[in-house]
Motif scaffolding. Structure first.
Motif, PDB file in Angstrom:
ATOM      1  N   VAL A  50       0.843  -1.202   0.000  1.00 23.81           N
ATOM      2  CA  VAL A  50       0.000   0.000   0.000  1.00 23.81           C
ATOM      3  C   VAL A  50       0.878   1.252   0.000  1.00 23.81           C
ATOM      4  CG1 VAL A  50      -1.656   1.322   1.396  1.00 23.81           C
ATOM      5  CG2 VAL A  50      -2.000  -1.132   1.057  1.00 23.81           C
ATOM      6  N   SER A  51       1.970   1.226   0.795  1.00 22.37           N
ATOM      7  CA  SER A  51       2.877   2.379   0.819  1.00 22.37           C
ATOM      8  C   SER A  51       3.485   2.618  -0.554  1.00 22.37           C
ATOM      9  CB  SER A  51       4.005   2.160   1.826  1.00 22.37           C
ATOM     10  OG  SER A  51       3.499   1.698   3.035  1.00 22.37           O
ATOM     11  N   CYS A  52       3.892   1.527  -1.213  1.00 25.74           N
ATOM     12  CA  CYS A  52       4.485   1.659  -2.555  1.00 25.74           C
ATOM     13  C   CYS A  52       3.458   2.245  -3.525  1.00 25.74           C
ATOM     14  CB  CYS A  52       4.973   0.312  -3.067  1.00 25.74           C
ATOM     15  SG  CYS A  52       6.457  -0.278  -2.261  1.00 25.74           S
ATOM     16  N   THR A  53       2.203   1.818  -3.393  1.00 21.39           N
ATOM     17  CA  THR A  53       1.159   2.329  -4.288  1.00 21.39           C
ATOM     18  C   THR A  53       0.966   3.825  -4.076  1.00 21.39           C
ATOM     19  OG1 THR A  53       0.115   0.177  -4.055  1.00 21.39           O
ATOM     20  CG2 THR A  53      -1.199   1.911  -5.085  1.00 21.39           C
ATOM     21  N   LEU A  54       0.941   4.245  -2.793  1.00 20.86           N
ATOM     22  CA  LEU A  54       0.778   5.674  -2.510  1.00 20.86           C
ATOM     23  C   LEU A  54       1.968   6.467  -3.049  1.00 20.86           C
ATOM     24  CD1 LEU A  54      -0.630   5.493   1.143  1.00 20.86           C
ATOM     25  CD2 LEU A  54      -1.884   5.997  -0.977  1.00 20.86           C
ATOM     26  N   LEU A  55       3.168   5.933  -2.833  1.00 22.38           N
ATOM     27  CA  LEU A  55       4.371   6.599  -3.339  1.00 22.38           C
ATOM     28  C   LEU A  55       4.313   6.709  -4.861  1.00 22.38           C
ATOM     29  CD1 LEU A  55       7.209   7.734  -2.695  1.00 22.38           C
ATOM     30  CD2 LEU A  55       8.103   5.410  -2.923  1.00 22.38           C
ATOM     31  N   ALA A  56       3.830   5.630  -5.508  1.00 22.57           N
ATOM     32  CA  ALA A  56       3.732   5.637  -6.976  1.00 22.57           C
ATOM     33  C   ALA A  56       2.742   6.697  -7.434  1.00 22.57           C
ATOM     34  CB  ALA A  56       3.312   4.259  -7.471  1.00 22.57           C
ATOM     35  N   ALA A  57       1.602   6.783  -6.747  1.00 21.23           N
ATOM     36  CA  ALA A  57       0.568   7.753  -7.135  1.00 21.23           C
ATOM     37  C   ALA A  57       1.123   9.172  -7.024  1.00 21.23           C
ATOM     38  CB  ALA A  57      -0.653   7.579  -6.250  1.00 21.23           C
ATOM     39  N   TRP A  58       1.818   9.446  -5.911  1.00 23.66           N
ATOM     40  CA  TRP A  58       2.370  10.776  -5.697  1.00 23.66           C
ATOM     41  C   TRP A  58       3.479  11.064  -6.717  1.00 23.66           C
ATOM     42  CZ3 TRP A  58       7.486  11.673  -3.814  1.00 23.66           C
ATOM     43  CH2 TRP A  58       7.768  13.023  -3.591  1.00 23.66           C
ATOM     44  N   ASN A  59       4.329  10.048  -6.914  1.00 21.55           N
ATOM     45  CA  ASN A  59       5.495  10.194  -7.778  1.00 21.55           C
ATOM     46  C   ASN A  59       5.094  10.401  -9.239  1.00 21.55           C
ATOM     47  OD1 ASN A  59       8.190   9.961  -8.617  1.00 21.55           O
ATOM     48  ND2 ASN A  59       8.583   8.608  -6.894  1.00 21.55           N
ATOM     49  N   LEU A  60       4.141   9.600  -9.704  1.00 24.22           N
ATOM     50  CA  LEU A  60       3.770   9.667 -11.121  1.00 24.22           C
ATOM     51  C   LEU A  60       2.919  10.892 -11.425  1.00 24.22           C
ATOM     52  CD1 LEU A  60       3.059   5.888 -11.768  1.00 24.22           C
ATOM     53  CD2 LEU A  60       5.089   7.194 -12.382  1.00 24.22           C
ATOM     54  N   SER A  61       2.245  11.435 -10.388  1.00 22.26           N
ATOM     55  CA  SER A  61       1.396  12.607 -10.644  1.00 22.26           C
ATOM     56  C   SER A  61       2.234  13.859 -10.861  1.00 22.26           C
ATOM     57  CB  SER A  61       0.427  12.807  -9.476  1.00 22.26           C
ATOM     58  OG  SER A  61       1.170  13.111  -8.317  1.00 22.26           O
ATOM     59  N   LYS A  62       3.533  13.779 -10.469  1.00 23.49           N
ATOM     60  CA  LYS A  62       4.394  14.960 -10.621  1.00 23.49           C
ATOM     61  C   LYS A  62       4.771  15.225 -12.073  1.00 23.49           C
ATOM     62  CE  LYS A  62       7.774  13.934  -7.848  1.00 23.49           C
ATOM     63  NZ  LYS A  62       9.021  14.059  -7.053  1.00 23.49           N
ATOM     64  N   GLY A  63       4.630  14.226 -12.928  1.00 13.96           N
ATOM     65  CA  GLY A  63       5.102  14.368 -14.306  1.00 13.96           C
ATOM     66  C   GLY A  63       6.606  14.216 -14.333  1.00 13.96           C
ATOM     67  N   HIS A  64       7.191  14.247 -15.520  1.00 14.90           N
ATOM     68  CA  HIS A  64       8.632  14.095 -15.577  1.00 14.90           C
ATOM     69  C   HIS A  64       9.278  15.220 -16.382  1.00 14.90           C
ATOM     70  CE1 HIS A  64       6.932  11.684 -18.900  1.00 14.90           C
ATOM     71  NE2 HIS A  64       7.865  12.287 -19.581  1.00 14.90           N
ATOM     72  N   PRO A  65      10.541  15.520 -16.052  1.00 14.16           N
ATOM     73  CA  PRO A  65      11.181  16.672 -16.690  1.00 14.16           C
ATOM     74  C   PRO A  65      11.564  16.394 -18.151  1.00 14.16           C
ATOM     75  CG  PRO A  65      12.725  15.518 -15.282  1.00 14.16           C
ATOM     76  CD  PRO A  65      11.409  14.845 -15.092  1.00 14.16           C
ATOM     77  N   HIS A  66      11.751  17.472 -18.895  1.00 14.32           N
ATOM     78  CA  HIS A  66      12.232  17.348 -20.281  1.00 14.32           C
ATOM     79  C   HIS A  66      13.640  17.903 -20.340  1.00 14.32           C
ATOM     80  CE1 HIS A  66       8.372  16.101 -22.084  1.00 14.32           C
ATOM     81  NE2 HIS A  66       7.922  16.637 -20.960  1.00 14.32           N
ATOM     82  N   TYR A  67      14.449  17.258 -21.130  1.00 10.01           N
ATOM     83  CA  TYR A  67      15.865  17.629 -21.162  1.00 10.01           C
ATOM     84  C   TYR A  67      16.209  18.284 -22.496  1.00 10.01           C
ATOM     85  CZ  TYR A  67      15.872  14.263 -17.343  1.00 10.01           C
ATOM     86  OH  TYR A  67      15.593  13.584 -16.188  1.00 10.01           O
ATOM     87  N   ASP A  68      17.109  19.271 -22.438  1.00  9.57           N
ATOM     88  CA  ASP A  68      17.583  19.894 -23.675  1.00  9.57           C
ATOM     89  C   ASP A  68      18.667  19.025 -24.290  1.00  9.57           C
ATOM     90  OD1 ASP A  68      15.917  22.047 -23.201  1.00  9.57           O
ATOM     91  OD2 ASP A  68      17.427  23.019 -21.908  1.00  9.57           O
ATOM     92  N   GLU A  69      18.765  19.113 -25.593  1.00  6.20           N
ATOM     93  CA  GLU A  69      19.820  18.366 -26.305  1.00  6.20           C
ATOM     94  C   GLU A  69      21.176  18.985 -25.947  1.00  6.20           C
ATOM     95  OE1 GLU A  69      20.849  15.197 -28.591  1.00  6.20           O
ATOM     96  OE2 GLU A  69      18.782  15.754 -28.123  1.00  6.20           O
ATOM     97  N   PRO A  70      22.136  18.199 -25.422  1.00  8.68           N
ATOM     98  CA  PRO A  70      23.435  18.777 -25.066  1.00  8.68           C
ATOM     99  C   PRO A  70      24.269  19.061 -26.315  1.00  8.68           C
ATOM    100  CG  PRO A  70      23.443  16.421 -24.689  1.00  8.68           C
ATOM    101  CD  PRO A  70      22.059  16.769 -25.131  1.00  8.68           C
ATOM    102  N   PRO A  71      25.302  19.934 -26.202  1.00  5.78           N
ATOM    103  CA  PRO A  71      26.206  20.127 -27.335  1.00  5.78           C
ATOM    104  C   PRO A  71      26.858  18.808 -27.719  1.00  5.78           C
ATOM    105  CG  PRO A  71      26.722  21.657 -25.538  1.00  5.78           C
ATOM    106  CD  PRO A  71      25.719  20.682 -25.013  1.00  5.78           C
ATOM    107  N   ALA A  72      27.360  18.705 -28.943  1.00  4.48           N
ATOM    108  CA  ALA A  72      27.909  17.431 -29.426  1.00  4.48           C
ATOM    109  C   ALA A  72      29.308  17.208 -28.887  1.00  4.48           C
ATOM    110  CB  ALA A  72      27.896  17.404 -30.945  1.00  4.48           C
TER     111      ALA A  72
END
Lengths: 97, 280
Positions: A50-72
């Motif tokens: 149940v704790s893992c499920t709650l953590l998952a709900a909170w964690n996944l609701s945050k969305g995830h960051p987007h990264y810029d393409e680094p220099p080559a």
């Protein structure tokens, strides 16, 4: 032959002498204790799941960051030779997501 | 034919088979060692051919893997028949797989230790070629407090469920043990799913500098071990459902549980050293 018979007699005596020791498993004594432990670990599992499920709900609701393409930089996206399956696939540049 | 000493004078109850006068299992001739060897040979030769783009490499590799998987299946099937149906796994025989499992897990600890060593070696004194910093300049890293944090308690929870299964087997609660193993395997599959999701969203790949190499090698091999442990537990769950495991005799389950605890404890190391310390 006689010595074999004597050995055999000694062995069965020795076996009889230590026979009554009940078979006990280390870390778990009787069936009652195992029943108690079963119930305890069932509760621990439920609380943990149940704790893992709650953590998952909170964690996944945050969305995830987007990264810029680094220099080559030369140490990024290393290609020393073609992959057996061709230039595209498993290790290629990630798509935008 | 007289009685000539030896263990059998202490009573026939020691034996499943009256004619056998010792507690060891003398195995029958089997085709699986040679078939496994041929499968491994085809896999390695096919793998090298495939990676060097030789014609037929992919075919030989696939055939080798199929042969190897088939051998594993039938060999273990035979072992289960010998132990469960033919009663060859006496207390003395059970010591073999016990020692074998423990030594195997010890070798696995050393195997994964090498990857953490590689990661620490590269990150504790980052070279000038990657900008003298860790993570290397330009590398986007995962936020350890997102999916990595979420995935870390799932495996120990699964470890709690396998302990529940163990006590249920010892208590003779057969159905409860099946439920517990279903819970164990479900948590394991959720963990693998999140790992896949994390890899999909990861900003870097295995070809991005020493960071990508060490990150994906360590976490990938850990994930691979999670998958192996999951398969092991699925087999135990099926055997428990079929009534193969008893209160007194369940060595296969114990080996799976030991392996599973090894896998869930090892998860803490990449989380702390690679995701958390190595990612900020």
């Amino acid at each position: 032959m006689a010595s074999a018979a004597a050995r055999s007699g000694l062995r069965s005596l020795a076996a009889r002498a230590k026979a009554p020791a009940p078979a006990r498993r280390p870390m778990s004594s009787s069936a009652h204790d195992d029943a108690y432990e079963t119930a305890k670990w069932e509760k621990i599992t439920i609380v943990a799941a149940v704790s893992c499920t709650l953590l998952a709900a909170w964690n996944l609701s945050k969305g995830h960051p987007h990264y810029d393409e680094p220099p080559a930089y030369p140490y990024l996206h290393i290609r020393n030779k073609e992959f057996p399956w061709g230039p595209n696939g498993l290790f290629e540049t990630k798509h935008d997501h | 034919m007289g009685v000539k000493g030896g263990l059998h004078t202490t009573g026939a109850k020691w034996f499943m088979i009256e004619s056998q006068r010792h507690s060891y299992h003398l195995v029958d001739p089997s085709p699986w060692p040679i078939s496994g060897s041929l499968g491994a040979l085809a896999t390695t030769v096919g793998g090298v051919m495939y990676m060097h783009s030789f014609q037929g490499g992919a075919t030989l590799l696939s055939l080798g893997l199929i042969f190897l998987l088939y051998t594993m299946f039938v060999w273990w099937r035979d072992v289960l028949r010998e132990s469960t149906l033919e009663g060859h796994h006496t207390k003395a025989v059970q010591l073999g797989p016990r020692y074998g499992s423990i030594l195997f897990i010890v070798s696995e600890v050393m195997f994964l230790f090498a990857f953490f060593w590689a990661s620490s070696h590269s990150s504790l004194a980052p070279t000038v070629e990657i900008g003298g910093i860790w993570p290397p300049k330009g590398i986007g890293v995962l936020d350890p407090w997102e999916i990595p944090l979420l995935n870390t308690p799932i495996l120990p929870s699964s470890g709690a469920a396998v302990t529940w299964a163990h006590h249920a087997i010892l208590a003779g609660k057969e159905k409860r043990a099946v439920y517990a193993l279903v819970a164990t395997v479900s948590l394991a599959l959720v963990s693998t799913g999140f790992q896949g999701m994390e890899y999909y969203q990861a900003p870097s790949t295995i070809s991005d500098s020493i960071y990508g190499s060490t990150f994906f090698l360590a976490t990938g091999f850990h994930g691979f071990h999670v998958i192996i442990g999951t398969l092991f537990l699925i087999v135990c769950g099926i055997r428990q459902y079929l009534g193969h495991l008893t209160k007194k005799h369940h060595v296969g389950f114990e080996a799976a549980a030991w392996y599973w605890h090894f896998v869930d404890v090892v998860r803490l190391f990449p989380f702390v050293s690679i995701y958390w310390w190595g990612g900020i």
